[in-house]
Design an enzyme around this catalytic site. Sequence first.
Site, PDB file in Angstrom:
ATOM      1  N   CYS A  29       0.840  -1.202   0.000  1.00 18.42           N
ATOM      2  CA  CYS A  29       0.000   0.000   0.000  1.00 18.42           C
ATOM      3  C   CYS A  29       0.881   1.261   0.000  1.00 18.42           C
ATOM      4  CB  CYS A  29      -0.919  -0.029   1.229  1.00 18.42           C
ATOM      5  SG  CYS A  29      -1.832   1.486   1.511  1.00 18.42           S
ATOM      6  N   CYS A  32      -0.203   3.917   2.453  1.00 18.38           N
ATOM      7  CA  CYS A  32       0.182   3.546   3.819  1.00 18.38           C
ATOM      8  C   CYS A  32       1.625   3.963   4.100  1.00 18.38           C
ATOM      9  CB  CYS A  32       0.071   2.035   4.033  1.00 18.38           C
ATOM     10  SG  CYS A  32      -1.573   1.343   3.819  1.00 18.38           S
TER      11      CYS A  32
END
Length: 104
Positions: A29, A32
């Site tokens: 991600c 993230c």
Amino acid sequence: MLVLTKENFEKEVLKADGLVLVDFWSEKCESCKALMPRVHELAEKYKEIAKFCSLDTNGNKRLAMSQKVLGLPTILFYRNGEIIAELTTEISAEDVEIKLLELA
């Protein structure tokens, strides 16, 4: 930031006293990974207000699903073992800081 696993999640989050922030993330991600350094800065700045934890959803998918984490990044705020607030997908560090101060 305390690294969470299925082995310590209950003790460190569900049975913890006070406010707990959990950053659910994954190596795959990009959002993230972009958010993480800022969350670490907030952890240092607000360590007296909340316990800051992170959970890599890789290898902990069932745990993430049990907490109803459907997208990443997700930040959940817990108090007394209950989820009291959630930030998900399009999150900025400012969003996290504002929510943290609201809940403190």
